[in-house]
Scaffold this motif. Sequence first.
Motif, PDB file in Angstrom:
ATOM      1  N   LEU A   1       0.679  -1.650   0.169  1.00 20.00           N
ATOM      2  CA  LEU A   1       0.006  -0.459  -0.075  1.00 20.00           C
ATOM      3  C   LEU A   1       0.770   1.201  -0.087  1.00 20.00           C
ATOM      4  O   LEU A   1       2.354   1.045   0.324  1.00 20.00           O
ATOM      5  CB  LEU A   1      -1.048   0.412   1.012  1.00 20.00           C
ATOM      6  N   ARG A   2       0.596   2.387  -0.261  1.00 19.01           N
ATOM      7  CA  ARG A   2       0.875   3.772  -0.745  1.00 19.01           C
ATOM      8  C   ARG A   2       0.560   4.879   0.231  1.00 19.01           C
ATOM      9  O   ARG A   2      -1.583   4.106   0.175  1.00 19.01           O
ATOM     10  CB  ARG A   2       0.600   4.086  -2.016  1.00 19.01           C
ATOM     11  N   ALA A   3       0.730   5.884   0.716  1.00 19.63           N
ATOM     12  CA  ALA A   3      -0.009   6.415   1.962  1.00 19.63           C
ATOM     13  C   ALA A   3      -1.392   7.703   1.302  1.00 19.63           C
ATOM     14  O   ALA A   3      -1.860   8.018   2.008  1.00 19.63           O
ATOM     15  CB  ALA A   3       1.195   6.596   3.099  1.00 19.63           C
ATOM     16  N   ASP A   4      -1.061   8.197  -0.278  1.00 14.17           N
ATOM     17  CA  ASP A   4      -1.716   8.180  -1.125  1.00 14.17           C
ATOM     18  C   ASP A   4      -1.102   7.881  -2.692  1.00 14.17           C
ATOM     19  O   ASP A   4      -0.623   6.759  -2.766  1.00 14.17           O
ATOM     20  CB  ASP A   4      -0.994  10.493  -0.532  1.00 14.17           C
ATOM     21  N   ASP A   5      -1.434   8.830  -3.589  1.00 13.31           N
ATOM     22  CA  ASP A   5      -1.768   7.864  -5.099  1.00 13.31           C
ATOM     23  C   ASP A   5      -0.189   8.953  -5.148  1.00 13.31           C
ATOM     24  O   ASP A   5       0.126   8.512  -6.352  1.00 13.31           O
ATOM     25  CB  ASP A   5      -2.671   8.763  -5.313  1.00 13.31           C
ATOM     26  N   SER A   6       0.332   9.785  -4.759  1.00 10.98           N
ATOM     27  CA  SER A   6       1.758  10.342  -5.372  1.00 10.98           C
ATOM     28  C   SER A   6       2.657   8.589  -5.657  1.00 10.98           C
ATOM     29  O   SER A   6       2.702   7.429  -5.001  1.00 10.98           O
ATOM     30  CB  SER A   6       2.908  10.922  -4.026  1.00 10.98           C
ATOM     31  N   GLN A   7       2.817   8.802  -6.288  1.00 11.87           N
ATOM     32  CA  GLN A   7       4.270   7.565  -6.842  1.00 11.87           C
ATOM     33  C   GLN A   7       5.113   7.906  -5.846  1.00 11.87           C
ATOM     34  O   GLN A   7       6.098   6.575  -5.647  1.00 11.87           O
ATOM     35  CB  GLN A   7       4.906   7.630  -8.825  1.00 11.87           C
ATOM     36  N   LYS A   8       5.284   8.828  -5.574  1.00  9.87           N
ATOM     37  CA  LYS A   8       6.890   8.745  -4.603  1.00  9.87           C
ATOM     38  C   LYS A   8       6.455   8.681  -3.109  1.00  9.87           C
ATOM     39  O   LYS A   8       7.032   8.939  -2.329  1.00  9.87           O
ATOM     40  CB  LYS A   8       7.023   9.999  -4.226  1.00  9.87           C
ATOM     41  N   ALA A   9       5.459   8.719  -2.652  1.00  6.81           N
ATOM     42  CA  ALA A   9       4.245   7.785  -1.323  1.00  6.81           C
ATOM     43  C   ALA A   9       5.546   6.960  -0.889  1.00  6.81           C
ATOM     44  O   ALA A   9       5.845   5.709  -1.530  1.00  6.81           O
ATOM     45  CB  ALA A   9       2.813   8.189  -1.381  1.00  6.81           C
TER      46      ALA A   9
END
Length: 101
Positions: free
Chosen positions: A64-72
């Motif tokens: 999972l990612r913290a948000d939709d950013s590729q840098k998350a």
Amino acid sequence: MPRPARPASPAPDTPPSTTVTALLAQHGAAVVPLEAVRESLFAHLSRDVFKRRLLAGDFPLPVLRADDSQKAALGVHIDDLAAFIDARRAEAQKELAQIMR
């Protein structure tokens, strides 16, 4: 003036497994950073190889990612990590039982 009482947290349907409890004690959060997963279970793989294989689905761990950013930041929820560890343990126990016959 006294503070109002906080509502009680709902009781979970099932108690957490000992693996979840151990992971929570070790990492202190519900989401374990990807690098911590690699260091503890996949230290034999480089960062790049681990990330590539994980994102390709070679390991049954949802990332999972913290948000939709590729840098998350990327992480794995402790329930998913515990299920993975417990499944690997069950496989090892089954193999041992076959050897010991």
